[in-house]
Design a protein around this motif. Structure first.
Motif, mmCIF file in Angstrom:
data_model
loop_
_atom_site.group_PDB
_atom_site.id
_atom_site.type_symbol
_atom_site.label_atom_id
_atom_site.label_comp_id
_atom_site.label_asym_id
_atom_site.label_seq_id
_atom_site.Cartn_x
_atom_site.Cartn_y
_atom_site.Cartn_z
ATOM 1 N N ASP A 72 3.975 -3.837 -2.482
ATOM 2 C CA ASP A 72 4.841 -2.092 -2.150
ATOM 3 C C ASP A 72 3.711 -1.236 -2.627
ATOM 4 N N PRO A 73 2.943 -0.268 -1.774
ATOM 5 C CA PRO A 73 2.614 0.587 -1.393
ATOM 6 C C PRO A 73 2.647 1.771 -2.160
ATOM 7 N N HIS A 74 4.412 1.801 -2.660
ATOM 8 C CA HIS A 74 4.971 3.402 -2.935
ATOM 9 C C HIS A 74 6.615 2.821 -3.875
ATOM 10 N N THR A 75 5.504 2.882 -5.592
ATOM 11 C CA THR A 75 6.926 3.129 -6.759
ATOM 12 C C THR A 75 6.379 4.394 -7.332
ATOM 13 N N HIS A 76 7.525 4.372 -7.601
ATOM 14 C CA HIS A 76 7.507 5.504 -8.832
ATOM 15 C C HIS A 76 7.997 5.051 -10.722
ATOM 16 N N THR A 104 1.955 -7.129 -6.002
ATOM 17 C CA THR A 104 1.284 -6.438 -6.822
ATOM 18 C C THR A 104 2.087 -4.287 -6.078
ATOM 19 N N ILE A 105 2.214 -3.955 -6.999
ATOM 20 C CA ILE A 105 2.790 -2.656 -6.553
ATOM 21 C C ILE A 105 1.510 -1.366 -6.704
ATOM 22 N N VAL A 106 1.033 -0.448 -5.702
ATOM 23 C CA VAL A 106 0.551 0.796 -5.949
ATOM 24 C C VAL A 106 1.463 2.304 -6.197
ATOM 25 N N ASP A 107 1.091 2.855 -7.453
ATOM 26 C CA ASP A 107 2.234 3.054 -8.373
ATOM 27 C C ASP A 107 1.285 5.174 -7.866
ATOM 28 N N PHE A 108 1.963 5.706 -7.765
ATOM 29 C CA PHE A 108 1.333 7.075 -8.304
ATOM 30 C C PHE A 108 0.749 7.444 -9.517
ATOM 31 N N CYS A 109 -0.084 8.267 -9.651
ATOM 32 C CA CYS A 109 -0.492 8.458 -11.217
ATOM 33 C C CYS A 109 -0.184 9.934 -10.608
ATOM 34 N N PHE A 110 0.195 10.911 -11.556
ATOM 35 C CA PHE A 110 0.352 12.246 -10.880
ATOM 36 C C PHE A 110 -0.815 13.143 -11.743
ATOM 37 N N GLN A 111 -1.791 14.432 -10.829
ATOM 38 C CA GLN A 111 -2.002 14.677 -11.976
ATOM 39 C C GLN A 111 -0.955 15.648 -12.670
ATOM 40 N N GLY A 138 -1.554 -1.319 -8.849
ATOM 41 C CA GLY A 138 -2.793 -0.518 -8.653
ATOM 42 C C GLY A 138 -2.515 0.996 -8.549
ATOM 43 N N PHE A 139 -3.046 2.111 -8.377
ATOM 44 C CA PHE A 139 -2.885 3.831 -8.388
ATOM 45 C C PHE A 139 -3.061 4.348 -7.363
ATOM 46 N N HIS A 140 -2.675 5.067 -6.943
ATOM 47 C CA HIS A 140 -3.059 6.345 -5.702
ATOM 48 C C HIS A 140 -3.413 7.687 -7.233
ATOM 49 N N ILE A 141 -4.079 8.986 -6.307
ATOM 50 C CA ILE A 141 -4.009 9.534 -7.556
ATOM 51 C C ILE A 141 -3.195 10.681 -6.699
ATOM 52 N N ALA A 142 -2.170 11.431 -6.744
ATOM 53 C CA ALA A 142 -1.258 12.522 -6.096
ATOM 54 C C ALA A 142 -1.884 14.006 -7.339
ATOM 55 N N VAL A 143 -2.761 14.063 -6.174
ATOM 56 C CA VAL A 143 -3.311 15.758 -6.500
ATOM 57 C C VAL A 143 -2.968 16.828 -6.346
ATOM 58 N N THR A 144 -2.705 17.651 -7.309
ATOM 59 C CA THR A 144 -2.323 18.784 -7.756
ATOM 60 C C THR A 144 -2.907 19.631 -7.400
ATOM 61 N N ASP A 145 -4.177 19.742 -7.838
ATOM 62 C CA ASP A 145 -4.860 21.215 -8.316
ATOM 63 C C ASP A 145 -6.597 21.012 -8.332
ATOM 64 N N LEU A 386 5.355 -5.939 5.344
ATOM 65 C CA LEU A 386 5.499 -6.518 3.486
ATOM 66 C C LEU A 386 4.294 -6.235 2.951
ATOM 67 N N SER A 387 3.044 -7.374 3.465
ATOM 68 C CA SER A 387 1.901 -7.502 2.857
ATOM 69 C C SER A 387 0.832 -7.060 3.434
ATOM 70 N N THR A 388 0.886 -7.857 4.839
ATOM 71 C CA THR A 388 -0.733 -8.016 5.289
ATOM 72 C C THR A 388 -1.098 -6.075 5.422
ATOM 73 N N GLU A 389 -0.363 -4.876 6.187
ATOM 74 C CA GLU A 389 -0.991 -3.947 6.718
ATOM 75 C C GLU A 389 -0.665 -3.533 5.003
ATOM 76 N N PRO A 390 -0.154 -3.460 4.545
ATOM 77 C CA PRO A 390 -0.165 -2.367 2.889
ATOM 78 C C PRO A 390 -1.883 -3.122 2.332
ATOM 79 N N ALA A 391 -1.586 -4.231 2.037
ATOM 80 C CA ALA A 391 -3.311 -4.760 1.700
ATOM 81 C C ALA A 391 -4.072 -3.765 2.249
#
Ligand code: URP
Ligand code: ZN
Ligand code: ZN
Length: 489
Positions: A72-76, A104-111, A138-145, A386-391
């Motif tokens: 799941d590449p989009h969780t908070h 596996t989740i890829v969650d958001f680290c918020f700046q 895993g993390f995405h970085i959510a860029v704010t500045d 649900l799995s192959t493309e997000p991976a």
């Protein structure tokens, strides 16, 4: 399904060192066949006919699907918003994920305001370490500045040095997360050279801000105004703008939570032209109608997520796009806020209702029942979405997202006849409501393994905090090498 000799106490807790799964229907994005699968340690050691171990544990998977664990590449989880924090941390949120077949989740680290990207990542690593998740993270970085000295270089180093190979930018949420087009474009230029995928929350935040202010000025405070102030064309305009900016910058782009046909149009056009653009939708956009926001009293607040739920024609179009390939991923955008005290923050002002809804546990059973069982998509397409493309898109393949010798033994043994009822009474999230309350489906995860160790076992959640790990993902388009080697059987 029968389970043969069980291991000792230590192995009970951590999972057996080897597991042989016999006679399951192995389903990947491209194949579907009956075979045995042997796990040694954390990886898949063999796939074939009549494998006979030896193994600490043998699972008879006759009549079950054996699929790669969902990504799941989009969780908070543990995510600050509107003066509160989403009510699942990385413990409860990943328990809920595991129960729904997500490994596996890829969650958001918020700046955070006033922080560098690195400082914010350190904060998010602490959240994960404290929570001891049960699935990989895993993390995405959510860029704010990006205005501080050295920001662009720091951003450029994240994919190679930190395994954070996706940058998320918000084109909405004016006054908090929203960035201007200059910042978005700068980030895209960095992504093009650093090997990152750019994610956009595509809505025109300036226009929405004007619509929200005037609705409030006219005294409109109810949840339905969330939808009335976010028309589909604000999403379409921002989607189109992001696609064009990414094309100029030469960056790969992923549009999150596409909700409507107007936003699909520019996405479809760009993909037909061969541009590097992908889109996801989320479970809720396939099922929740905009009318839910008009429920009596304050009930509509449960359905305040962004973009808002749309109409019947949009849902039909989204299903077709998932089947036909215009959309590449179904995510959950799991962002839970309790109805009782968190959604209530916006009782007198819809713009203060925390945006988001739960769903990480529902994604697989809902897509299976209403997608596969009802003939909208194939079983292999479900695995792909649900799995192959997000991976693949998020730098986890081929280690995750498929069934192959050497890959992580992240698996779902799925019983297609298992009756389940979606409900807040039975889900594992901390949130006090379900978007799909009372919906009955056939099909659910029976056993779920994260790197070979069970987190769900014969329908019971058995996960032990700490089973999950942070995953450093590969740069966009590059493989994440497998860790296991093929072992002779
Ligand atoms: O309403 C939503 N989607 N909340 C989570 C944050 C976001 O916009 O993805
Ligand atoms: Zn968003
Ligand atoms: Zn989100």
């Amino acid at each position: 399904m029968s389970v043969l000799p069980r291991a000792g106490d230590e192995e009970e807790r951590l999972g057996p060192a080897s597991t042989l799964i016999k006679g399951g229907r192995l389903v990947t994005a491209s194949e579907d066949f009956v075979a045995d699968l042997l796990i040694r340690g954390e990886t898949i050691a063999a796939i074939g006919d009549s494998l006979d171990g030896p193994a600490n544990r043998v699972i008879d998977a006759t009549g079950r699907y054996v699929m790669p664990g969902c990504v799941d590449p989009h969780t908070h989880m543990d995510s600050p918003q509107a003066g509160t924090v989403s009510c699942d941390n990385f413990t409860s949120g990943t328990l809920s994920a595991a129960a729904g077949g997500t490994t596996t989740i890829v969650d958001f680290c918020f700046q955070q305001p006033g922080q560098t990207l690195g400082q914010s990542l350190a904060t998010w690593h602490e959240k994960v370490a404290r929570a001891r998740p049960v699935v990989d993270v895993g993390f995405h970085i959510a860029v704010t500045d990006l205005s501080y000295a050295g920001a662009l270089d720091e951003l450029a180093r994240l994919p190679a040095e930190q395994g954070v190979s996706s940058y998320k930018l918000f084109m909405a949420y004016k006054g908090s997360l929203m960035v201007d087009d200059g910042t978005l474009f700068e980030a895209m230029r960095v992504a093009a050279r650093s090997g990152a995928l750019v994610l956009v929350h595509a809505e025109n935040g300036d226009a929405i801000d004007v619509l929200v202010s005037s609705a409030l000025a006219e005294g409109h405070t109810e949840p339905c105004w969330h939808e009335l102030t976010r028309p589909a064309l604000t999403e379409a305009e921002a989607t189109s703008r992001a696609i064009h900016l990414a094309r100029i910058a030469g960056a790969p782009l992923y549009v999150v939570h596409v909700s409507c046909r107007e936003a699909l149009e520019p996405l479809v056009r760009a993909r037909e032209a061969g541009w590097q653009v992908w889109g996801e939708t989320c479970t809720q956009y396939l099922f929740v109608d905009r009318s839910a926001l008009y429920a009596p009293g304050f009930e509509g607040a449960k359905y305040v997520f962004t973009p808002p739920p749309r109409g019947e024609e949009d849902r039909e179009r989204l299903w077709r796009a998932l089947d036909g390939g215009s959309l590449s991923v179904l995510s959950s955008d799991h962002c839970p806020f309790r109805f009782a005290d968190q959604k209530a923050l916006g009782r007198d002002d819809f713009s203060r209702i925390p945006n988001g809804a739960p769903g990480v546990e529902n994604r697989l059973p809902m897509l299976h029942h209403f997608g596969v069982r009802e003939g909208r998509i194939s079983l292999s397409r479900m695995v792909e979405l649900l799995s192959t493309e997000p991976a693949r898109l998020f730098g986890l393949a081929p280690r995750k997202g498929t069934l192959a010798v050497g890959a992580d033994a992240d698996l779902v043994i799925f019983d297609p006849e298992r009756p389940l009822t979606m409900s807040a009474r039975t889900h594992h999230s901390n949130v006090d409501y379900s978007l799909f309350e009372g919906t009955r489906v056939l099909g659910g995860p029976e056993t779920v393994l994260v790197r070979g160790a069970p987190v769900v076992d014969e329908g019971e959640l058995v996960a032990v905090p700490g089973q999950g790990r942070f995953v450093k993902r590969a740069r966009f388009g590059e493989p994440l090498p497998v860790r296991g080697a093929a072992s002779p059987v």
